[in-house]
Design a protein around this motif. Sequence first.
Motif, short mmCIF file in Angstrom:
data_model
loop_
_atom_site.label_atom_id
_atom_site.label_comp_id
_atom_site.label_asym_id
_atom_site.label_seq_id
_atom_site.Cartn_x
_atom_site.Cartn_y
_atom_site.Cartn_z
N PHE A 66 0.86 -1.17 0.00
CA PHE A 66 0.00 0.00 0.00
C PHE A 66 0.90 1.22 0.00
CE2 PHE A 66 -2.43 3.28 2.36
CZ PHE A 66 -3.45 3.46 1.44
N HIS A 67 0.99 1.88 -1.15
CA HIS A 67 1.95 2.97 -1.34
C HIS A 67 3.35 2.45 -0.99
CE1 HIS A 67 -1.41 5.41 -2.26
NE2 HIS A 67 -1.84 5.57 -1.01
N ALA A 68 4.02 3.09 -0.02
CA ALA A 68 5.36 2.65 0.36
C ALA A 68 5.34 1.64 1.50
CB ALA A 68 6.21 3.85 0.75
N ASP A 69 4.16 1.29 2.00
CA ASP A 69 4.03 0.40 3.15
C ASP A 69 3.68 -1.03 2.71
OD1 ASP A 69 4.45 2.70 4.57
OD2 ASP A 69 2.38 2.87 5.29
N PHE A 70 3.86 -1.96 3.65
CA PHE A 70 3.37 -3.32 3.48
C PHE A 70 2.22 -3.54 4.46
CE2 PHE A 70 7.84 -3.80 2.13
CZ PHE A 70 7.65 -4.36 0.87
N VAL A 71 1.23 -4.29 4.03
CA VAL A 71 0.10 -4.63 4.89
C VAL A 71 0.04 -6.15 5.03
CG1 VAL A 71 -2.39 -4.48 5.26
CG2 VAL A 71 -1.17 -2.59 4.14
N VAL A 72 0.12 -6.62 6.27
CA VAL A 72 0.10 -8.05 6.55
C VAL A 72 -1.20 -8.40 7.25
CG1 VAL A 72 1.30 -9.97 7.66
CG2 VAL A 72 2.61 -8.00 6.82
N ARG A 73 -1.92 -9.37 6.69
CA ARG A 73 -3.14 -9.87 7.33
C ARG A 73 -2.89 -11.29 7.79
NH1 ARG A 73 -6.20 -9.81 2.36
NH2 ARG A 73 -4.25 -9.10 1.43
N CYS A 113 -4.10 -7.35 11.82
CA CYS A 113 -3.69 -6.58 10.65
C CYS A 113 -2.49 -5.72 11.04
CB CYS A 113 -4.84 -5.69 10.16
SG CYS A 113 -4.53 -4.89 8.57
N ILE A 114 -1.40 -5.81 10.26
CA ILE A 114 -0.17 -5.07 10.55
C ILE A 114 0.15 -4.17 9.36
CG2 ILE A 114 2.26 -5.22 11.23
CD1 ILE A 114 1.78 -8.11 12.04
N ARG A 115 0.34 -2.91 9.63
CA ARG A 115 0.80 -1.98 8.59
C ARG A 115 2.26 -1.65 8.88
NH1 ARG A 115 -2.10 3.61 6.39
NH2 ARG A 115 -0.42 4.21 4.97
N ILE A 116 3.14 -2.05 7.97
CA ILE A 116 4.57 -1.89 8.16
C ILE A 116 5.05 -0.68 7.37
CG2 ILE A 116 6.83 -3.00 7.99
CD1 ILE A 116 5.39 -5.69 7.85
N LEU A 293 -7.28 1.63 9.83
CA LEU A 293 -5.87 1.93 9.61
C LEU A 293 -5.64 2.89 8.44
CD1 LEU A 293 -4.20 -1.56 10.23
CD2 LEU A 293 -4.09 0.44 11.72
N ASP A 294 -6.72 3.40 7.89
CA ASP A 294 -6.65 4.36 6.79
C ASP A 294 -5.95 3.76 5.57
OD1 ASP A 294 -7.26 6.79 5.61
OD2 ASP A 294 -5.38 7.71 6.20
N ILE A 295 -6.28 2.49 5.30
CA ILE A 295 -5.77 1.82 4.10
C ILE A 295 -6.91 1.84 3.10
CG2 ILE A 295 -4.75 -0.29 3.15
CD1 ILE A 295 -3.90 -0.98 6.04
N THR A 296 -6.96 2.86 2.29
CA THR A 296 -8.08 3.05 1.39
C THR A 296 -7.67 2.81 -0.06
OG1 THR A 296 -7.56 5.43 1.26
CG2 THR A 296 -9.17 4.73 2.91
N GLY A 297 -8.67 2.58 -0.89
CA GLY A 297 -8.40 2.39 -2.31
C GLY A 297 -7.93 1.00 -2.65
N THR A 298 -7.99 0.08 -1.68
CA THR A 298 -7.62 -1.31 -1.93
C THR A 298 -8.52 -2.19 -1.11
OG1 THR A 298 -5.81 -2.92 -1.95
CG2 THR A 298 -5.89 -1.40 -0.10
N SER A 299 -8.59 -3.46 -1.40
CA SER A 299 -9.46 -4.38 -0.67
C SER A 299 -8.63 -5.51 -0.10
CB SER A 299 -10.55 -4.93 -1.59
OG SER A 299 -9.97 -5.58 -2.71
N PRO A 300 -9.09 -6.13 1.01
CA PRO A 300 -8.33 -7.21 1.63
C PRO A 300 -8.16 -8.40 0.70
CG PRO A 300 -10.04 -6.39 3.12
CD PRO A 300 -10.27 -5.75 1.79
#
Length: 300
Positions: A66-73, A113-116, A293-300
């Motif tokens: 997600f942009h410059a971040d990684f999202v771990v579920r 859910c982890i936003r790195i 977590l304000d992770i918008t514009g994408t879906s799990p």
Amino acid sequence: MSTQNRKVGYYNFEFEKRGQVERFFDRAFFKDFIDYVMVLPSHEQVINIPRHNKAVAIDRYAVTSFHADFVVRIVFKSCKYNHSPEYMSSRDGSERNSDKKQHEGEKEKTHLCIRISSYEASLLLEERRNGVTINEITNYLNKKLKEYLTSLSRPKNLKIIYGTVPSENFLAMLETMEDIKVAEVITSKVHLGSEAMGVIEEEDHSMKEEVLVTMKAKPKESMAKRTFRKLFNSITANESKVSRIRLYGRDSSNNPLRIDSEPFKKVDYVVTELDDNGTVNTDSIFEKMFEVLDITGTSP
């Protein structure tokens, strides 16, 4: 489809290196470590907690950008074993023997859910009494971290520390205190041997991880609010040495007052869909966590 409110708590992960006071976060190392854990064979992903008759493992996971971040579920699964009483009917009270073996238990799911980002790992954890706690998740990852460091032929001198993100209510309660007589600050035993305290020279492995430090005001005096305002604000900072604060004193009406930072940790409630068997729908709760977590514009 039925829905239900689910409580989610806010946390963060950092690394602590043996012999060093300051904590830190290494984005690349943490991401590689998570990748290592998630692809382990299923039998190697299971750990047991004998004192609680509980087993914890990974049910499923996914990593996205997600942009410059990684999202771990991550979906953890757990069960309580060594408990197989008879079944009872809710219709007529009749009973029958259980076919559950002693090593088996009902599967419970816990969603994390982890936003790195480049400077921290922000966590949102589904919190349930029968699920996997943040302490159990941290212990799970630290056990696997030792194995990972061994696989890299590196010293096993790192461990993961979780931090609690507090709400602002503690500060509001602090302002109502007029007389602070006793303060209890909970810290890690590693700080007893730091340059700041220097109480112990070597780590005592028989000592509990958390250490309680008690401070008392001089007779007829009150400790300063600014001291605990600063300590509380430091809980969310990377350099924090404090995990919890308890204060004892009196309010403006001279009534005894006790405030504790632990109940004021930041929590939210999300409305999530339930599957037909009454368990949380994984896609639904992760979608809500993304929003928080304000992770918008994408879906799990």
